[in-house]
Design an enzyme around this catalytic site. Structure first.
Site, PDB file in Angstrom:
ATOM      1  N   ASP A   1      38.268  33.004  48.075  1.00  0.00           N
ATOM      2  CA  ASP A   1      39.239  33.763  48.854  1.00  0.00           C
ATOM      3  C   ASP A   1      38.802  33.777  50.319  1.00  0.00           C
ATOM      4  O   ASP A   1      37.622  33.949  50.634  1.00  0.00           O
ATOM      5  CB  ASP A   1      39.338  35.194  48.321  1.00  0.00           C
ATOM      6  CG  ASP A   1      40.575  35.914  48.828  1.00  0.00           C
ATOM      7  OD1 ASP A   1      41.465  36.216  48.018  1.00  0.00           O
ATOM      8  OD2 ASP A   1      40.649  36.183  50.053  1.00  0.00           O
TER       9      ASP A   1
ATOM     10  N   ASN B   1      47.856  40.286  40.723  1.00  0.00           N
ATOM     11  CA  ASN B   1      48.860  41.138  41.350  1.00  0.00           C
ATOM     12  C   ASN B   1      50.241  40.500  41.162  1.00  0.00           C
ATOM     13  O   ASN B   1      50.386  39.282  41.310  1.00  0.00           O
ATOM     14  CB  ASN B   1      48.568  41.292  42.843  1.00  0.00           C
ATOM     15  CG  ASN B   1      47.272  42.042  43.098  1.00  0.00           C
ATOM     16  OD1 ASN B   1      46.940  42.985  42.383  1.00  0.00           O
ATOM     17  ND2 ASN B   1      46.526  41.625  44.106  1.00  0.00           N
TER      18      ASN B   1
ATOM     19  N   HIS C   1      48.158  33.592  40.881  1.00  0.00           N
ATOM     20  CA  HIS C   1      46.720  33.420  41.027  1.00  0.00           C
ATOM     21  C   HIS C   1      45.989  34.589  40.385  1.00  0.00           C
ATOM     22  O   HIS C   1      46.453  35.723  40.443  1.00  0.00           O
ATOM     23  CB  HIS C   1      46.309  33.298  42.509  1.00  0.00           C
ATOM     24  CG  HIS C   1      46.827  34.405  43.374  1.00  0.00           C
ATOM     25  ND1 HIS C   1      48.128  34.435  43.839  1.00  0.00           N
ATOM     26  CD2 HIS C   1      46.240  35.519  43.848  1.00  0.00           C
ATOM     27  CE1 HIS C   1      48.305  35.522  44.565  1.00  0.00           C
ATOM     28  NE2 HIS C   1      47.179  36.209  44.579  1.00  0.00           N
TER      29      HIS C   1
ATOM     30  N   HIS D   1      42.536  36.674  40.631  1.00  0.00           N
ATOM     31  CA  HIS D   1      41.332  36.969  41.412  1.00  0.00           C
ATOM     32  C   HIS D   1      40.168  37.087  40.419  1.00  0.00           C
ATOM     33  O   HIS D   1      40.295  37.754  39.388  1.00  0.00           O
ATOM     34  CB  HIS D   1      41.458  38.305  42.143  1.00  0.00           C
ATOM     35  CG  HIS D   1      42.545  38.358  43.175  1.00  0.00           C
ATOM     36  ND1 HIS D   1      42.291  38.265  44.527  1.00  0.00           N
ATOM     37  CD2 HIS D   1      43.892  38.509  43.059  1.00  0.00           C
ATOM     38  CE1 HIS D   1      43.437  38.363  45.196  1.00  0.00           C
ATOM     39  NE2 HIS D   1      44.426  38.513  44.327  1.00  0.00           N
TER      40      HIS D   1
HETATM   41  P1  5GP Z   1      47.430  38.660  46.487  1.00  0.00           P
HETATM   42  O1  5GP Z   1      47.464  39.880  47.358  1.00  0.00           O
HETATM   43  O2  5GP Z   1      48.671  37.821  46.620  1.00  0.00           O
HETATM   44  O3  5GP Z   1      47.077  38.969  45.049  1.00  0.00           O
HETATM   45  O4  5GP Z   1      46.191  37.815  46.999  1.00  0.00           O
HETATM   46  C1  5GP Z   1      46.296  36.790  47.908  1.00  0.00           C
HETATM   47  C2  5GP Z   1      44.893  36.441  48.314  1.00  0.00           C
HETATM   48  O5  5GP Z   1      44.926  35.157  48.926  1.00  0.00           O
HETATM   49  C3  5GP Z   1      44.266  37.403  49.321  1.00  0.00           C
HETATM   50  O6  5GP Z   1      43.067  37.932  48.782  1.00  0.00           O
HETATM   51  C4  5GP Z   1      44.004  36.536  50.556  1.00  0.00           C
HETATM   52  O7  5GP Z   1      42.791  36.846  51.198  1.00  0.00           O
HETATM   53  C5  5GP Z   1      44.005  35.130  49.969  1.00  0.00           C
HETATM   54  N1  5GP Z   1      44.473  34.080  50.869  1.00  0.00           N
HETATM   55  C6  5GP Z   1      45.614  34.088  51.609  1.00  0.00           C
HETATM   56  N2  5GP Z   1      45.753  32.944  52.288  1.00  0.00           N
HETATM   57  C7  5GP Z   1      44.673  32.176  51.963  1.00  0.00           C
HETATM   58  C8  5GP Z   1      44.249  30.874  52.356  1.00  0.00           C
HETATM   59  O8  5GP Z   1      44.896  30.165  53.145  1.00  0.00           O
HETATM   60  N3  5GP Z   1      43.085  30.418  51.823  1.00  0.00           N
HETATM   61  C9  5GP Z   1      42.346  31.161  50.946  1.00  0.00           C
HETATM   62  N4  5GP Z   1      41.221  30.608  50.495  1.00  0.00           N
HETATM   63  N5  5GP Z   1      42.717  32.391  50.566  1.00  0.00           N
HETATM   64  C10 5GP Z   1      43.855  32.900  51.054  1.00  0.00           C
END
Ligand code: 5GP
Ligand code: ZN
Length: 111
Positions: free
Chosen positions: A30, A86, A99, A101
């Site tokens: 992340d 999420n 995705h 985590h």
């Molecule tokens: P969500 O809130 O959708 O469950 O989590 C999205 C996650 O993707 C967040 O923890 C954020 O830091 C991560 N993220 C967003 N854009 C990128 C990216 O371009 N590269 C990586 N490696 N992580 C990302």
């Protein structure tokens, strides 16, 4: 280009800190880690969220879930780890490509 950042990562068009890949899933760090180990595990195939799943995804999702404990072991998370998916804006989902985590390590935040 697509308008999905995780599809771009899966296609190798956006560089990322990849830790695992196979024909169906990809795992990378992340960009904004919330714990010492914070990986995202995604299907290569675009699926927006859990809400989009149907029977055709069963094998893919089973595989993705089976990869999680293997990754945790590889990352040295001997005592345990946290997995979070999420779903939807109300669930805190920011990237609409499914995705999981995978988090762990000494600074795992409280839940
Ligand atoms: P969500 O809130 O959708 O469950 O989590 C999205 C996650 O993707 C967040 O923890 C954020 O830091 C991560 N993220 C967003 N854009 C990128 C990216 O371009 N590269 C990586 N490696 N992580 C990302
Ligand atoms: Zn996507």
């Amino acid at each position: 280009m697509t308008d999905c950042i995780f599809c771009e990562i899966a296609a190798g068009r956006i560089p990322t800190d990849k830790v695992y890949e196979d024909d169906r899933v990809l795992a990378f760090r992340d960009i904004n880690p919330k714990a010492a180990v914070h990986l995202l595990v995604i299907p290569r195939q675009h699926v927006a969220s859990l809400d989009e799943l149907d029977g055709s995804h069963d094998e893919l999702i089973a595989h993705l879930v089976r990869v999680l404990p293997r990754l945790a072991r590889d990352q040295g998370l001997e005592t345990g780890y946290r997995t979070i998916i999420n779903t939807g804006a109300g669930g805190g989902q920011e990237v609409f490509h499914l995705h999981a985590h995978l988090m762990g390590g000494s600074d795992l935040p409280g839940f």
